[in-house]
Design an enzyme around this catalytic site. Structure first.
Site, PDB file in Angstrom:
ATOM      1  N   LYS A  54       0.840  -1.198   0.000  1.00  0.00           N
ATOM      2  CA  LYS A  54       0.000   0.000   0.000  1.00  0.00           C
ATOM      3  C   LYS A  54       0.881   1.257   0.000  1.00  0.00           C
ATOM      4  O   LYS A  54       0.644   2.193  -0.767  1.00  0.00           O
ATOM      5  CB  LYS A  54      -0.941  -0.007   1.216  1.00  0.00           C
ATOM      6  N   GLN A  98      -4.405  -1.234   9.504  1.00  0.00           N
ATOM      7  CA  GLN A  98      -4.495  -2.567   8.917  1.00  0.00           C
ATOM      8  C   GLN A  98      -5.177  -3.537   9.885  1.00  0.00           C
ATOM      9  O   GLN A  98      -4.874  -3.581  11.069  1.00  0.00           O
ATOM     10  CB  GLN A  98      -3.082  -3.071   8.554  1.00  0.00           C
ATOM     11  N   ASP A 121     -10.474   3.743   4.111  1.00  0.00           N
ATOM     12  CA  ASP A 121     -10.991   2.373   4.057  1.00  0.00           C
ATOM     13  C   ASP A 121     -12.522   2.359   4.000  1.00  0.00           C
ATOM     14  O   ASP A 121     -13.122   1.318   3.720  1.00  0.00           O
ATOM     15  CB  ASP A 121     -10.567   1.615   5.330  1.00  0.00           C
TER      16      ASP A 121
END
Ligand code: GUN
Length: 285
Positions: A54, A98, A121
């Site tokens: 990422k 994460q 997200d």
């Protein structure tokens, strides 16, 4: 009919190029890089790879991508302090924590600490609620990527019968909302649905996101349906396979995503798109 393969790698490359152009325009106009901060707690091997990818993808798109690693022994308070610090920084456009977090950490508290406007997200309840009420918001990356793949087919979603197999907060539910927002007639099925085959047989659009290898059988696919396979599973031979029996489905569908190389590459591309969207919104407000 043999399906056309929806090449997620190629479409993701196109998205990444569009993002790079927007990031470059942002830099020229506002004198700073678009910035994503990724928080990883602990050293789960897969998460280490994902988060590195990422951050690297950000750099490749001309953005700042910083990985913040914290020890597995960190407390909820430690992680909250880290997230709050990043959220308060005006040069930070996106904050991603994460998952999964180590078991002793209060995941809900941590996710809720990410400000909705920096929640790239799309996991914050404000973004979930905005999506459900049809308002503009940051959308969870995997379903956003599935929508982009569907759009690439040119197949009309309005009035189409769509079945989403899977009801997770990250994929199934937002996927159903996105399809509904585009006027599809949406059914959410899942691993406990009775006569799943009968439900899937009705669908002109099938999105499979349950995490069970080949749960969706090829002969369930309605001829001409579009099949989006979100699953990434290892079968008994150690091979990566989706939630759909690809060999069977490819003979009946009009379009189908492969695994790997379908939905997977789209997720990071949409994360970059969300980050540049958050940056653009921050300067517009
Ligand atoms: N772990 C697995 N998938 C994801 C994702 O999309 N976002 C985050 N934050 N963690 C994940």
């Amino acid at each position: 009919m043999t399906a056309t393969i929806l090449d997620g790698k190629a479409i993701a490359a196109k998205v990444r190029k569009e993002v790079a152009e927007r990031a470059s325009a942002f830099r020229i106009r506002h004198g700073r890089l678009v910035g994503l901060e990724v928080v990883l707690v602990g050293d789960d091997a897969a998460s280490v790879v994902y988060t590195r990818n990422k951050a690297k993808a950000c750099e490749e798109a001309g953005m700042r991508g910083v990985l913040h690693r914290m020890p597995a022994s960190s407390s909820t308070q430690d992680v909250l302090a880290k997230v709050r610090g990043l959220v308060a920084d005006a040069s930070v456009d996106g904050v991603l924590v994460q998952l999964p977090l180590p078991k002793h950490i209060d995941t809900t508290a941590v996710l809720d600490a990410v400000a909705p406007e920096k929640d790239v997200d799309g996991f914050h309840p404000v973004n979930v609620g905005r999506l459900a009420s049809g308002r503009p918001c940051l959308v969870s990356c995997t379903p956003a990527g599935c929508m982009r793949l569907l759009d690439e087919t040119g197949v009309s979603l309005a009035g189409a019968r769509a079945v989403v197999v899977g009801r997770s907060t990250i994929v199934g539910k937002p996927m159903a909302q996105l399809l509904l927002a585009r006027d599809a007639t949406v059914t959410i099925a899942h691993s406990k649905t009775r006569d799943l085959g009968d439900v899937v047989r009705e669908a002109e659009i099938v999105v499979a996101a349950v995490g069970r290898p080949a749960l969706v059988r090829g002969d369930w696919i309605r001829p001409g349906a579009v099949v989006i396979d979100v699953g990434i599973n290892r079968n008994d031979d150690g091979k990566l396979v989706g939630d759909v029996d690809f060999a069977g489905a490819v003979e009946r569908a009009s379009w189908i995503t492969p695994v790997p190389g379908g939905v997977g590459p789209m997720t990071i591309a949409m994360l970059l798109a969300n980050t540049v969207q958050a940056a653009e919104a921050a300067v517009a407000s």
